[in-house]
Design a protein around this motif. Sequence first.
Motif, PDB file in Angstrom:
ATOM      1  N   MET A  33       0.819  -1.321  -0.053  1.00  0.00           N
ATOM      2  CA  MET A  33      -0.163  -0.075   0.009  1.00  0.00           C
ATOM      3  C   MET A  33       0.735   1.336  -0.004  1.00  0.00           C
ATOM      4  O   MET A  33       1.648   1.425   0.945  1.00  0.00           O
ATOM      5  CB  MET A  33      -0.862  -0.096   1.333  1.00  0.00           C
ATOM      6  CG  MET A  33      -2.021  -1.029   1.202  1.00  0.00           C
ATOM      7  SD  MET A  33      -2.936  -1.008   2.817  1.00  0.00           S
ATOM      8  CE  MET A  33      -3.417   0.634   3.091  1.00  0.00           C
ATOM      9  N   GLU A  34       0.555   2.239  -0.936  1.00  0.00           N
ATOM     10  CA  GLU A  34       1.445   3.272  -1.030  1.00  0.00           C
ATOM     11  C   GLU A  34       0.830   4.449   0.102  1.00  0.00           C
ATOM     12  O   GLU A  34       1.803   5.167   0.731  1.00  0.00           O
ATOM     13  CB  GLU A  34       1.122   4.119  -2.260  1.00  0.00           C
ATOM     14  CG  GLU A  34       2.096   2.930  -3.538  1.00  0.00           C
ATOM     15  CD  GLU A  34       1.799   3.936  -4.734  1.00  0.00           C
ATOM     16  OE1 GLU A  34       2.316   5.292  -4.823  1.00  0.00           O
ATOM     17  OE2 GLU A  34       2.012   3.376  -5.783  1.00  0.00           O
ATOM     18  N   HIS A  35      -0.395   4.211   0.112  1.00  0.00           N
ATOM     19  CA  HIS A  35      -1.275   5.388   1.053  1.00  0.00           C
ATOM     20  C   HIS A  35      -2.362   4.507   1.864  1.00  0.00           C
ATOM     21  O   HIS A  35      -2.728   3.593   1.395  1.00  0.00           O
ATOM     22  CB  HIS A  35      -1.346   6.705   0.514  1.00  0.00           C
ATOM     23  CG  HIS A  35      -2.076   6.387  -0.784  1.00  0.00           C
ATOM     24  ND1 HIS A  35      -3.523   6.092  -0.994  1.00  0.00           N
ATOM     25  CD2 HIS A  35      -1.519   6.678  -2.175  1.00  0.00           C
ATOM     26  CE1 HIS A  35      -3.622   5.982  -2.092  1.00  0.00           C
ATOM     27  NE2 HIS A  35      -2.876   6.449  -2.865  1.00  0.00           N
ATOM     28  N   PHE A  36      -3.107   5.251   2.607  1.00  0.00           N
ATOM     29  CA  PHE A  36      -4.330   4.831   3.123  1.00  0.00           C
ATOM     30  C   PHE A  36      -5.657   5.172   2.529  1.00  0.00           C
ATOM     31  O   PHE A  36      -6.786   5.183   3.175  1.00  0.00           O
ATOM     32  CB  PHE A  36      -4.262   4.840   4.650  1.00  0.00           C
ATOM     33  CG  PHE A  36      -3.318   4.641   5.359  1.00  0.00           C
ATOM     34  CD1 PHE A  36      -3.001   3.178   5.575  1.00  0.00           C
ATOM     35  CD2 PHE A  36      -2.114   5.228   5.602  1.00  0.00           C
ATOM     36  CE1 PHE A  36      -1.900   2.722   6.036  1.00  0.00           C
ATOM     37  CE2 PHE A  36      -0.961   4.693   6.123  1.00  0.00           C
ATOM     38  CZ  PHE A  36      -0.851   3.322   6.528  1.00  0.00           C
ATOM     39  N   ALA A  37      -5.749   5.915   1.350  1.00  0.00           N
ATOM     40  CA  ALA A  37      -6.782   6.443   0.910  1.00  0.00           C
ATOM     41  C   ALA A  37      -7.689   5.552   0.022  1.00  0.00           C
ATOM     42  O   ALA A  37      -9.048   5.693  -0.031  1.00  0.00           O
ATOM     43  CB  ALA A  37      -6.578   7.694  -0.147  1.00  0.00           C
ATOM     44  N   ASP A 146      -1.263   6.873  17.782  1.00  0.00           N
ATOM     45  CA  ASP A 146      -1.236   8.065  18.086  1.00  0.00           C
ATOM     46  C   ASP A 146      -0.756   9.006  17.089  1.00  0.00           C
ATOM     47  O   ASP A 146      -0.042   9.898  17.181  1.00  0.00           O
ATOM     48  CB  ASP A 146      -0.326   8.287  19.327  1.00  0.00           C
ATOM     49  CG  ASP A 146      -0.703   9.749  19.971  1.00  0.00           C
ATOM     50  OD1 ASP A 146      -1.982  10.183  19.853  1.00  0.00           O
ATOM     51  OD2 ASP A 146      -0.130  10.112  20.742  1.00  0.00           O
ATOM     52  N   ILE A 147      -1.447   8.895  15.902  1.00  0.00           N
ATOM     53  CA  ILE A 147      -1.147   9.714  14.743  1.00  0.00           C
ATOM     54  C   ILE A 147      -2.403  10.103  13.840  1.00  0.00           C
ATOM     55  O   ILE A 147      -3.612   9.780  14.417  1.00  0.00           O
ATOM     56  CB  ILE A 147      -0.305   8.967  13.607  1.00  0.00           C
ATOM     57  CG1 ILE A 147      -0.974   7.662  13.330  1.00  0.00           C
ATOM     58  CG2 ILE A 147       1.033   8.434  14.357  1.00  0.00           C
ATOM     59  CD1 ILE A 147      -0.498   6.830  12.010  1.00  0.00           C
ATOM     60  N   LYS A 148      -2.532  11.135  13.247  1.00  0.00           N
ATOM     61  CA  LYS A 148      -3.409  11.395  12.343  1.00  0.00           C
ATOM     62  C   LYS A 148      -2.947  11.173  10.726  1.00  0.00           C
ATOM     63  O   LYS A 148      -2.251  11.670  10.268  1.00  0.00           O
ATOM     64  CB  LYS A 148      -3.861  12.956  12.444  1.00  0.00           C
ATOM     65  CG  LYS A 148      -4.916  13.556  11.662  1.00  0.00           C
ATOM     66  CD  LYS A 148      -6.140  12.941  12.129  1.00  0.00           C
ATOM     67  CE  LYS A 148      -7.391  13.641  11.347  1.00  0.00           C
ATOM     68  NZ  LYS A 148      -8.530  12.778  11.801  1.00  0.00           N
ATOM     69  N   ILE A 149      -4.190  10.285  10.048  1.00  0.00           N
ATOM     70  CA  ILE A 149      -3.888   9.869   8.808  1.00  0.00           C
ATOM     71  C   ILE A 149      -4.936  10.859   8.065  1.00  0.00           C
ATOM     72  O   ILE A 149      -6.170  10.656   8.103  1.00  0.00           O
ATOM     73  CB  ILE A 149      -4.090   8.453   8.668  1.00  0.00           C
ATOM     74  CG1 ILE A 149      -3.161   7.526   9.458  1.00  0.00           C
ATOM     75  CG2 ILE A 149      -4.274   7.887   7.499  1.00  0.00           C
ATOM     76  CD1 ILE A 149      -3.575   6.171   9.468  1.00  0.00           C
ATOM     77  N   ASP A 150      -4.255  11.280   6.980  1.00  0.00           N
ATOM     78  CA  ASP A 150      -5.104  12.255   6.015  1.00  0.00           C
ATOM     79  C   ASP A 150      -5.223  11.151   4.858  1.00  0.00           C
ATOM     80  O   ASP A 150      -4.297  10.615   4.147  1.00  0.00           O
ATOM     81  CB  ASP A 150      -4.120  13.422   5.443  1.00  0.00           C
ATOM     82  CG  ASP A 150      -4.865  14.175   4.636  1.00  0.00           C
ATOM     83  OD1 ASP A 150      -5.924  13.783   4.017  1.00  0.00           O
ATOM     84  OD2 ASP A 150      -4.428  15.381   4.349  1.00  0.00           O
ATOM     85  N   ILE A 157      -1.879  13.778   1.684  1.00  0.00           N
ATOM     86  CA  ILE A 157      -2.031  12.312   1.792  1.00  0.00           C
ATOM     87  C   ILE A 157      -0.971  11.814   2.716  1.00  0.00           C
ATOM     88  O   ILE A 157       0.314  11.689   2.151  1.00  0.00           O
ATOM     89  CB  ILE A 157      -2.403  11.719   0.690  1.00  0.00           C
ATOM     90  CG1 ILE A 157      -3.187  10.283   0.841  1.00  0.00           C
ATOM     91  CG2 ILE A 157      -1.154  11.397  -0.045  1.00  0.00           C
ATOM     92  CD1 ILE A 157      -3.840   9.972  -0.211  1.00  0.00           C
ATOM     93  N   THR A 158      -1.477  10.656   3.649  1.00  0.00           N
ATOM     94  CA  THR A 158      -0.532   9.842   4.550  1.00  0.00           C
ATOM     95  C   THR A 158       0.004   8.720   3.710  1.00  0.00           C
ATOM     96  O   THR A 158      -0.643   7.961   3.377  1.00  0.00           O
ATOM     97  CB  THR A 158      -1.203   9.619   5.631  1.00  0.00           C
ATOM     98  OG1 THR A 158      -1.708  11.076   6.551  1.00  0.00           O
ATOM     99  CG2 THR A 158      -0.186   9.073   6.651  1.00  0.00           C
ATOM    100  N   ARG A 159       1.353   8.657   3.516  1.00  0.00           N
ATOM    101  CA  ARG A 159       1.863   7.616   2.958  1.00  0.00           C
ATOM    102  C   ARG A 159       2.068   6.481   3.961  1.00  0.00           C
ATOM    103  O   ARG A 159       2.271   6.761   5.241  1.00  0.00           O
ATOM    104  CB  ARG A 159       3.313   7.961   2.259  1.00  0.00           C
ATOM    105  CG  ARG A 159       3.176   9.375   1.451  1.00  0.00           C
ATOM    106  CD  ARG A 159       2.879   9.242   0.698  1.00  0.00           C
ATOM    107  NE  ARG A 159       3.037   8.274  -0.839  1.00  0.00           N
ATOM    108  CZ  ARG A 159       2.697   8.289  -1.626  1.00  0.00           C
ATOM    109  NH1 ARG A 159       1.784   8.666  -2.305  1.00  0.00           N
ATOM    110  NH2 ARG A 159       3.352   7.249  -2.580  1.00  0.00           N
ATOM    111  N   ASN A 160       2.041   5.407   3.379  1.00  0.00           N
ATOM    112  CA  ASN A 160       2.337   4.216   4.462  1.00  0.00           C
ATOM    113  C   ASN A 160       3.847   4.150   4.343  1.00  0.00           C
ATOM    114  O   ASN A 160       4.604   3.917   3.395  1.00  0.00           O
ATOM    115  CB  ASN A 160       1.649   2.709   3.512  1.00  0.00           C
ATOM    116  CG  ASN A 160       1.763   1.663   4.544  1.00  0.00           C
ATOM    117  OD1 ASN A 160       1.837   1.626   5.598  1.00  0.00           O
ATOM    118  ND2 ASN A 160       1.665   0.568   3.800  1.00  0.00           N
ATOM    119  N   GLU A 161       4.093   4.092   5.703  1.00  0.00           N
ATOM    120  CA  GLU A 161       5.761   4.129   6.060  1.00  0.00           C
ATOM    121  C   GLU A 161       6.083   2.789   6.693  1.00  0.00           C
ATOM    122  O   GLU A 161       5.223   1.987   7.352  1.00  0.00           O
ATOM    123  CB  GLU A 161       5.958   5.159   6.766  1.00  0.00           C
ATOM    124  CG  GLU A 161       5.766   6.576   6.291  1.00  0.00           C
ATOM    125  CD  GLU A 161       6.031   7.718   6.862  1.00  0.00           C
ATOM    126  OE1 GLU A 161       6.321   7.572   8.369  1.00  0.00           O
ATOM    127  OE2 GLU A 161       5.971   8.875   6.437  1.00  0.00           O
TER     128      GLU A 161
END
Length: 325
Positions: A33-37, A146-150, A157-161
């Motif tokens: 997954m590249e991001h969570f969108a 404990d994060i915020k995912i955009d 946009i939040t990347r999958n890290e």
Amino acid sequence: MRPDEYWKNFNLGTELDIAGRFLFNGLLAFHEMEHFAAEEDAFEFLYSVAVGVERLLKIAIILTEHDTAVDQESFEKSLITHTHQDLALRLREPHSLKFPARENEFIALLGQFYTSQRYSRYSLNSVFAPTHERDKLVKFLEKHLDIKIDTSGWLTITRNERKHRKFIGKVVSKIVNPVHQIIEDEARRLNIYTYEIDYQSKASKIFLSKKFDFEDEDILQAELLAYFLSSEACGPNAQLIRDLIKPLPFDPAREGEYLAALRCDRKKIAVLDELEALYEDVTNFKERRELLEASALENLTYGEEVEDEDIEDFDFDNSEDGDGR
């Protein structure tokens, strides 16, 4: 061997391998997954992991609860459920199986997804909650990391890290490992070998190596590339590629994308389009493809005993099934 012994030893052994493959595929889907969108990405991950965990729990239940005195029909009907929490509860008393709160929450998430959400888009009502499985997964990650995912911004946009992948691997491992240990213990009690897994199976990564992320695979790719780009690569495969296969003019500016395509199947799609365009200028296409196929053979014969310029003399070891062995 009695039918029930054969069932538990062989059929459930196959089921264990299947469960491991689902878990492998689900964790790989999350890794890629590249991001969570994208809701499709969340669905692929949750579906595979939900199936893997469910099948694993059912194997443990059968080995724990079943004996020749039970009503077979009623027992089998009791397994027709997709409620992961209820399945886990059946192992609590006989094995003192208690998951931490975080893992219990994830089990509940899997159960809710599998029983209520996996077919929800076939309903008109889905227009009011089109991304429920993605949103549930995102909330779980936000809460415990404990994060915020955009999931909506184009540039934000939040990347999958790595931290996300390591976290998910740890959560799944804390569910899978105790249940697999129950299966192994019960199989030993019954003097059967349900727990035996082919070490080359996808399931071996989960149940034998007990690795729940794909960092080692990424490092392996880099190490192999370093080897093949060096003079140390002097075996028949490397020699054939160097001697007879002229590289296509790929774009140096896209090397990062090309490396990503080696790791991830979905990344191959865009590069395959470029490859098709490059092939338009290849005049000896058939010969090139034959050489490329030969270069990938595990038991290729090519080297000092073969005249380099005479491809007719190559032993490609092509068998009917095409695997070269």
